[in-house]
Design a protein around this motif. Structure first.
Motif, PDB file in Angstrom:
ATOM      1  N   MET B   1      24.561  65.916 -51.004  1.00 34.58           N
ATOM      2  CA  MET B   1      24.970  65.103 -52.160  1.00 34.58           C
ATOM      3  C   MET B   1      25.873  65.913 -53.100  1.00 34.58           C
ATOM      4  SD  MET B   1      22.560  63.115 -54.899  1.00 34.58           S
ATOM      5  CE  MET B   1      21.498  62.536 -53.566  1.00 34.58           C
ATOM      6  N   HIS B   2      27.013  65.385 -53.368  1.00 39.17           N
ATOM      7  CA  HIS B   2      27.987  66.081 -54.200  1.00 39.17           C
ATOM      8  C   HIS B   2      28.022  65.464 -55.603  1.00 39.17           C
ATOM      9  CE1 HIS B   2      32.034  66.890 -55.820  1.00 39.17           C
ATOM     10  NE2 HIS B   2      31.809  68.079 -55.312  1.00 39.17           N
ATOM     11  N   ILE B   3      27.824  66.298 -56.617  1.00 39.79           N
ATOM     12  CA  ILE B   3      27.779  65.828 -58.007  1.00 39.79           C
ATOM     13  C   ILE B   3      28.972  66.395 -58.786  1.00 39.79           C
ATOM     14  CG2 ILE B   3      26.445  65.865 -60.156  1.00 39.79           C
ATOM     15  CD1 ILE B   3      23.932  66.354 -58.380  1.00 39.79           C
ATOM     16  N   THR B   4      29.591  65.538 -59.581  1.00 37.73           N
ATOM     17  CA  THR B   4      30.661  66.003 -60.470  1.00 37.73           C
ATOM     18  C   THR B   4      30.198  65.887 -61.919  1.00 37.73           C
ATOM     19  OG1 THR B   4      32.438  65.387 -58.958  1.00 37.73           O
ATOM     20  CG2 THR B   4      33.014  65.560 -61.288  1.00 37.73           C
ATOM     21  N   ILE B   5      30.462  66.933 -62.706  1.00 33.34           N
ATOM     22  CA  ILE B   5      30.181  66.887 -64.143  1.00 33.34           C
ATOM     23  C   ILE B   5      31.504  66.874 -64.899  1.00 33.34           C
ATOM     24  CG2 ILE B   5      29.112  68.069 -66.107  1.00 33.34           C
ATOM     25  CD1 ILE B   5      27.119  69.341 -64.214  1.00 33.34           C
ATOM     26  N   PHE B   6      31.719  65.821 -65.670  1.00 32.58           N
ATOM     27  CA  PHE B   6      32.885  65.774 -66.546  1.00 32.58           C
ATOM     28  C   PHE B   6      32.462  66.224 -67.941  1.00 32.58           C
ATOM     29  CE2 PHE B   6      34.454  62.327 -63.553  1.00 32.58           C
ATOM     30  CZ  PHE B   6      35.421  63.135 -62.968  1.00 32.58           C
ATOM     31  N   VAL B   7      33.115  67.259 -68.430  1.00 30.16           N
ATOM     32  CA  VAL B   7      32.802  67.802 -69.750  1.00 30.16           C
ATOM     33  C   VAL B   7      33.766  67.209 -70.776  1.00 30.16           C
ATOM     34  CG1 VAL B   7      32.847  69.918 -71.144  1.00 30.16           C
ATOM     35  CG2 VAL B   7      31.904  69.962 -68.821  1.00 30.16           C
ATOM     36  N   THR B   8      33.227  66.684 -71.868  1.00 33.24           N
ATOM     37  CA  THR B   8      34.105  66.142 -72.914  1.00 33.24           C
ATOM     38  C   THR B   8      33.883  66.805 -74.276  1.00 33.24           C
ATOM     39  OG1 THR B   8      32.660  64.361 -73.725  1.00 33.24           O
ATOM     40  CG2 THR B   8      33.957  63.895 -71.736  1.00 33.24           C
ATOM     41  N   GLY B   9      32.890  67.645 -74.377  1.00 30.64           N
ATOM     42  CA  GLY B   9      32.627  68.338 -75.646  1.00 30.64           C
ATOM     43  C   GLY B   9      31.316  67.889 -76.266  1.00 30.64           C
ATOM     44  N   GLY B  10      31.349  67.547 -77.539  1.00 23.72           N
ATOM     45  CA  GLY B  10      30.128  67.148 -78.230  1.00 23.72           C
ATOM     46  C   GLY B  10      29.352  68.351 -78.742  1.00 23.72           C
ATOM     47  N   THR B  11      28.286  68.077 -79.452  1.00 28.58           N
ATOM     48  CA  THR B  11      27.441  69.131 -80.021  1.00 28.58           C
ATOM     49  C   THR B  11      27.045  70.164 -78.966  1.00 28.58           C
ATOM     50  OG1 THR B  11      26.588  67.618 -81.683  1.00 28.58           O
ATOM     51  CG2 THR B  11      25.253  69.546 -81.194  1.00 28.58           C
ATOM     52  N   PHE B  12      26.735  69.642 -77.786  1.00 28.06           N
ATOM     53  CA  PHE B  12      26.452  70.455 -76.601  1.00 28.06           C
ATOM     54  C   PHE B  12      27.208  71.781 -76.551  1.00 28.06           C
ATOM     55  CE2 PHE B  12      25.931  70.887 -72.027  1.00 28.06           C
ATOM     56  CZ  PHE B  12      24.749  70.219 -71.818  1.00 28.06           C
ATOM     57  N   LYS B  46      34.365  69.677 -64.277  1.00 27.38           N
ATOM     58  CA  LYS B  46      35.762  69.454 -64.686  1.00 27.38           C
ATOM     59  C   LYS B  46      35.801  69.172 -66.192  1.00 27.38           C
ATOM     60  CE  LYS B  46      39.919  66.843 -63.564  1.00 27.38           C
ATOM     61  NZ  LYS B  46      40.467  65.678 -62.839  1.00 27.38           N
ATOM     62  N   LYS B  47      36.490  70.036 -66.903  1.00 28.79           N
ATOM     63  CA  LYS B  47      36.596  69.888 -68.355  1.00 28.79           C
ATOM     64  C   LYS B  47      37.744  68.930 -68.686  1.00 28.79           C
ATOM     65  CE  LYS B  47      38.146  73.428 -70.593  1.00 28.79           C
ATOM     66  NZ  LYS B  47      38.229  74.815 -71.074  1.00 28.79           N
ATOM     67  N   LEU B  48      37.426  67.755 -69.198  1.00 28.64           N
ATOM     68  CA  LEU B  48      38.459  66.768 -69.540  1.00 28.64           C
ATOM     69  C   LEU B  48      38.989  66.999 -70.953  1.00 28.64           C
ATOM     70  CD1 LEU B  48      36.889  63.494 -68.099  1.00 28.64           C
ATOM     71  CD2 LEU B  48      38.336  65.196 -66.979  1.00 28.64           C
ATOM     72  N   MET B  49      38.085  67.343 -71.850  1.00 32.27           N
ATOM     73  CA  MET B  49      38.468  67.590 -73.242  1.00 32.27           C
ATOM     74  C   MET B  49      37.297  68.310 -73.896  1.00 32.27           C
ATOM     75  SD  MET B  49      38.100  63.574 -74.335  1.00 32.27           S
ATOM     76  CE  MET B  49      38.773  63.038 -72.755  1.00 32.27           C
ATOM     77  N   LEU B  50      37.501  68.848 -75.092  1.00 37.12           N
ATOM     78  CA  LEU B  50      36.409  69.487 -75.837  1.00 37.12           C
ATOM     79  C   LEU B  50      36.505  68.993 -77.274  1.00 37.12           C
ATOM     80  CD1 LEU B  50      36.121  73.254 -74.752  1.00 37.12           C
ATOM     81  CD2 LEU B  50      34.461  71.441 -74.417  1.00 37.12           C
ATOM     82  N   ILE B  78      28.361  62.967 -67.286  1.00 34.72           N
ATOM     83  CA  ILE B  78      29.350  63.189 -68.340  1.00 34.72           C
ATOM     84  C   ILE B  78      28.645  63.807 -69.546  1.00 34.72           C
ATOM     85  CG2 ILE B  78      31.043  62.101 -69.882  1.00 34.72           C
ATOM     86  CD1 ILE B  78      31.192  59.761 -67.854  1.00 34.72           C
ATOM     87  N   THR B  79      29.045  65.018 -69.949  1.00 32.84           N
ATOM     88  CA  THR B  79      28.491  65.580 -71.195  1.00 32.84           C
ATOM     89  C   THR B  79      29.374  65.093 -72.343  1.00 32.84           C
ATOM     90  OG1 THR B  79      29.779  67.629 -71.103  1.00 32.84           O
ATOM     91  CG2 THR B  79      27.656  67.628 -69.985  1.00 32.84           C
ATOM     92  N   HIS B  80      28.732  64.672 -73.416  1.00 27.51           N
ATOM     93  CA  HIS B  80      29.434  63.864 -74.413  1.00 27.51           C
ATOM     94  C   HIS B  80      28.734  64.001 -75.765  1.00 27.51           C
ATOM     95  CE1 HIS B  80      31.268  60.212 -76.133  1.00 27.51           C
ATOM     96  NE2 HIS B  80      32.017  60.090 -75.051  1.00 27.51           N
TER      97      HIS B  80
END
Lengths: 161, 161, 161, 161
Positions: B1-12, B46-50, B78-80
Motif C-alpha cells: 500500500m502506497h501512501i502520499t502525504i501532502f504538506v500544506t503547513g498549519g500549526t503542525f 510532497k510539500k505543496l505549501m507552508l 493532508i497536513t493542514h
C-alpha cells in the motif's frame, strides 16, 4: 463507539529507577500518553498486569483473552511487550470473538522521551475503530493479521511473513 | 500500500524564531515526526505549501485538490491548519475521487515539544489505510466525514455536527 | 578562560539499547548537551573512558588524576558516575594541583529525556569558572568540597557531612 | 546560603496559546525548571511581574531594584527578557548593594521543549553562590559584569564589550 484498552506492561510502560539504576514497572502511562496526544476518544483503560512479555506465562495470556471475552466493548486495544505479542494474539484469537482487537507496543519506554509508543498507540486506536472483526498487531504505522507477522529481533521491527 | 502525504503547513509545522520572537515556517517536520514514531510505512511526502490555513486562498485549495486528483496514490493524508481544514476538504470532495483522503493537523506546533501532531499523524496514517473511499478529517483520535465535523474554536477541538 | 571537560561515563551518558532492552554506553552526549543549552564557552571535551563508576578501578582513577595534572587547563570539569565520585575526587586531590576541578554527574541518563544532567553540567561549568582552587563535587545545584559530601544512596542525593 | 529568585517574565516564561495561536504569559515555570533539574537549593521564588522586557518601563526596573534592596537575601537571581536585561542591571547597580545579583534569561521559551532556560538558570544559580558582590549577567554558560556585555540581536547571543 466505546474502546477498551487492556494494559499488560511491556517496554511501553517501563521506567528507570534512579536509586537502583535498573528498569522497572511503576504504573501504566497510557492515560498520560492519551492526554499528551489530546485524545478525545471515550476510552476505558484497564490494567491487567505490568510485566515484561518475556516473563508472561500461558495463564497470563489466558487471563488477557478472558478479559477480551468478558468485555462489553467490541473495540479492544492491548498494550503488550513486543517479544511475545504474537503468542498472546494467538491465545486471544482462539476465542473467535466478534470484536476488533489490536495489540501494540513500543521499542523504547515512553518515559525515556521516545515517541514510538505514542505513535503506535495512535495508530492502534485508529485501526481498532476502522478495521473489520479480527485480531491484529499494529506496529511501525502498519497493521498485520496476527498470524501474518513476526518480530525481527535483530532489527527490532515487525515484518510480514 | 502506497501512501502520499501532502504538506500544506498549519500549526503542525510552525516554529519559533528566536531572533524575532515570532512564529514562522521554516520547513516541514513530517519526515522527522515519522522517524520519531519509527514508522516503516512507504510514504511519499510532497510539500505543496507552508502557510497558515487562515491565509489559504481558494486557489490554494484547488491546488491541493488537483494534487489529490493527479496523484497515483489511492491513500492520501493532508497536513493542514485546523481553522479552514473543512473548507479545503469541501473543495477536495468535489472531485469525487476513488481515494481515501484524510486531513489532519495539530493544535500545538510539533517543535514546541507537544505531542498532538505526532498522535494525529499516527491516527491519520492508520485511518487512511483502513477507511473506505471518502474525504475525512482525523483529529483527537477520532475520524469524521468531512461534512459532519466542525472546529469548536473556543475549546480548540473538533466536534461532530 | 579555557575549560576542559573530562568524560568518564556514569549514568549521565547511559543509553537504552532497544534490541537488548538493556542500558549501555554508546558515546558521550556532553557536546550535544552543551549545544542544547546554547553554551558559548570555549570547552575542550576529552573522553577518558565510558564506564559505570561502580566498575571503576583504582587505575582508572589514577588515569583521571594524571589527565588533570597533564592538562594545560586550570579549570576542569569531570563527568562521573555518582556512586564513586568521591573516591575519584580523593585520588585527584592527592595531586595538590593549582586548579579548580569540579566533578559532576546525573541521577537519570540524559537520553531518557531528563534534565538533571543538563542542570548539573550548567552548574559545574559555572562553579569551575568562579570557585577558588580546589576539588569540588557539584550536584543538585550545590557545590561541596570533595571531602565534605557523601551520596545518600537511599534518597539518591548528595548531602554535606 | 539562602537564594532569592525574582521572576520578571521574558522569553523564559512565555507559552503558546493554542486557541489564539499567539505567545503569552500564564505563569512562571521557574519552580518546575528547578524540579526538573533536581535542585536541592533553598530558593525563594518571588514573581514581581510577567512581561516582555521590551515593554518594561523605568518604573518596572525601579520596582525590581527596590525588591533587591528590600530582600534579606544576599544572593539574588533575576529572570528577565534578554532585550533590556542590561538596562535593568544598570538600575539595580545604582543601589550599590552588598549582594551578588545575577540576571539571566532564555532565547527560547522553556515550554517549547528547549533547554537554554534550564542551562542558564543552572549557571546563574551557581554563579550567584560563588561570585563576589556585584551585578552580573549570565548567559550561554558565561558571566559578565553587567556593564561589560551587550546582546548581539542579529546572532541572538551575549558578547563582551
Amino acid at each position: 463507539m466505546h474502546i477498551t484498552i487492556f494494559v499488560t506492561g511491556g517496554t511501553f510502560d517501563k521506567e528507570y529507577n534512579e536509586i537502583t539504576g535498573k528498569l522497572y514497572f511503576k504504573d501504566t502511562h497510557v492515560r498520560e500518553i492519551l492526554e499528551s496526544g489530546r485524545s478525545l476518544l471515550e476510552v476505558e483503560i484497564k490494567k491487567l498486569m505490568l510485566i515484561d512479555s518475556l516473563k508472561m506465562t500461558y495463564e497470563d495470556r489466558v487471563e488477557i483473552a478472558q478479559n477480551c471475552s468478558d468485555s462489553e466493548s467490541r473495540h479492544i486495544v492491548i498494550t503488550h511487550g513486543t517479544d511475545t505479542m504474537r503468542k498472546t494474539a494467538n491465545v486471544v484469537s482462539k476465542r473467535n470473538l466478534s470484536k476488533t482487537i489490536v495489540l501494540t507496543g513500543a521499542m523504547i519506554p515512553y518515559k525515556f522521551g521516545s515517541s514510538d509508543g505514542l505513535f503506535n498507540l495512535g495508530c492502534a486506536l485508529a485501526f481498532v475503530q476502522s478495521l473489520p472483526i479480527g485480531v491484529y498487531i499494529a506496529m511501525n504505522g502498519k497493521y498485520f493479521r496476527w498470524n501474518e507477522v513476526q518480530k525481527n529481533k535483530r532489527l527490532g521491527r515487525f515484518e510480514k511473513i
